[in-house]
Scaffold this motif. Structure first.
Motif, PDB file in Angstrom:
ATOM      1  N   GLY A   1       0.814  -1.212   0.000  1.00 47.91           N
ATOM      2  CA  GLY A   1       0.000   0.000   0.000  1.00 47.91           C
ATOM      3  C   GLY A   1       0.837   1.247   0.000  1.00 47.91           C
ATOM      4  O   GLY A   1       2.045   1.192  -0.238  1.00 47.91           O
ATOM      5  N   PRO A   2       0.186   2.380   0.253  1.00 44.77           N
ATOM      6  CA  PRO A   2      -1.243   2.487   0.604  1.00 44.77           C
ATOM      7  C   PRO A   2      -2.138   2.319  -0.615  1.00 44.77           C
ATOM      8  O   PRO A   2      -1.792   2.748  -1.708  1.00 44.77           O
ATOM      9  N   LYS A   3      -3.266   1.716  -0.430  1.00 48.33           N
ATOM     10  CA  LYS A   3      -4.247   1.515  -1.491  1.00 48.33           C
ATOM     11  C   LYS A   3      -5.620   1.285  -0.863  1.00 48.33           C
ATOM     12  O   LYS A   3      -5.726   0.952   0.331  1.00 48.33           O
ATOM     13  N   PRO A   4      -6.693   1.439  -1.642  1.00 45.98           N
ATOM     14  CA  PRO A   4      -8.039   1.348  -1.061  1.00 45.98           C
ATOM     15  C   PRO A   4      -8.438  -0.066  -0.663  1.00 45.98           C
ATOM     16  O   PRO A   4      -9.295  -0.241   0.210  1.00 45.98           O
ATOM     17  N   GLU A   5      -7.854  -1.074  -1.286  1.00 47.36           N
ATOM     18  CA  GLU A   5      -8.203  -2.456  -0.948  1.00 47.36           C
ATOM     19  C   GLU A   5      -7.080  -3.383  -1.394  1.00 47.36           C
ATOM     20  O   GLU A   5      -6.240  -3.025  -2.231  1.00 47.36           O
ATOM     21  N   HIS A   6      -7.057  -4.551  -0.818  1.00 51.16           N
ATOM     22  CA  HIS A   6      -6.063  -5.560  -1.189  1.00 51.16           C
ATOM     23  C   HIS A   6      -6.821  -6.829  -1.572  1.00 51.16           C
ATOM     24  O   HIS A   6      -7.646  -7.334  -0.795  1.00 51.16           O
TER      25      HIS A   6
END
Length: 272
Positions: free
Chosen positions: A154-159
């Motif tokens: 991340g950072p990211k909205p979902e994995h």
């Protein structure tokens, strides 16, 4: 003698120990982490249907409790208002059989930075996909770092984890703007094995002098010959008719014999 007593003791322990059943605990919503004060519905199911005679139970590190002491019974559901940091639930019947246990983590932080990791509470099947999200108390999903067995992405909205295998089991958590979710373990299970019947046996093809053999095909089975026996519904009337006819013949023969005998006796008296 000592060996016999030891074997008896082992048998008693095995018979008295709780056994795992096909009944499972259903959790709705299917989330392993929730915010404090969240309502969760629990029920005991067997192949998707309500399992009669089973009770939802809870442990928080102390004595075991039945639903009704810690939740509200609504039909077949046990509705629980979660507040403790961690609570473990399972299903159990009167004989002591138990389902797999499910642990739920509660985020007690009431600040705006509080987050939870949306991760399934129930085991996931190998080969399936799972989407992990970081969610705040107000319901918004946010960009976050996802910590997977010690490594972060991340950072990211979902994995997204695709085609899950046993190697994906482990601890997961997430952080966003200083807030950190509880740590939870993703569980992976193999789907149940389906046993298929063996294919029909085909006789080996005749040997040929060429290098290419025709594809194997089983010859069609010859039709069964038509039955020469009369239908079972006609057997009883036919046998009964034959028996009656034979009895009638015997009676007529006996009558004729008596008449002939009497006739012969009368003729002899007249001649005398």
């Amino acid at each position: 003698m000592k060996i016999m007593l030891l074997l008896i003791g082992v048998c008693v322990l095995l018979l008295s120990a709780p056994t795992v059943s096909a009944v499972s605990l259903s959790v709705s919503p299917n989330l392993q982490q929730v915010f404090s004060g969240s309502l969760v519905s629990l029920s005991c199911v067997d192949d998707g249907q309500t399992a009669d005679g089973w009770t939802v139970k809870r442990s928080r590190g102390g004595p075991t409790e039945d639903c009704g002491g810690f939740g509200r019974l609504l039909g077949s559901y046990c509705v629980v208002d979660l507040s403790a940091p961690s609570e473990t639930f399972w299903c159990e019947d009167s004989s002591g059989q138990q389902s797999d246990r499910v642990s739920l983590s509660v985020q007690s932080d009431t600040t705006d930075k509080a987050v939870i990791l949306e991760i399934p509470a129930l085991p996931v099947r190998t080969g399936s996909d799972v989407i992990l999200r970081c969610r705040q108390r107000n319901g918004d999903t946010v960009r976050a770092y996802f910590y997977i067995k010690g490594s972060s992405v991340g950072p990211k909205p979902e994995h997204i984890i695709t085609n899950i295998t046993q190697a994906d089991e482990g601890l997961y958590c997430s952080t966003e703007q200083g807030g950190k979710s509880p740590q939870s373990s993703l569980r992976v299970r193999d789907p149940p094995k389906i046993i298929h019947p063996p294919p029909p046996h085909c006789p080996p093809p005749p040997s040929t002098s060429t290098n290419f053999a025709p594809p194997l095909t089983c010859p069609p089975s010859p039709p069964l010959p038509a039955s020469t026996c009369p239908p079972s519904s006609l057997v009883v009337p036919v046998v009964a008719g034959l028996g009656s006819g034979l009895l009638l013949v015997l009676v007529l023969g006996l009558v004729l014999f008596l008449c002939w005998k009497l006739k012969g006796t009368g003729a002899m008296k007249r001649s005398v």
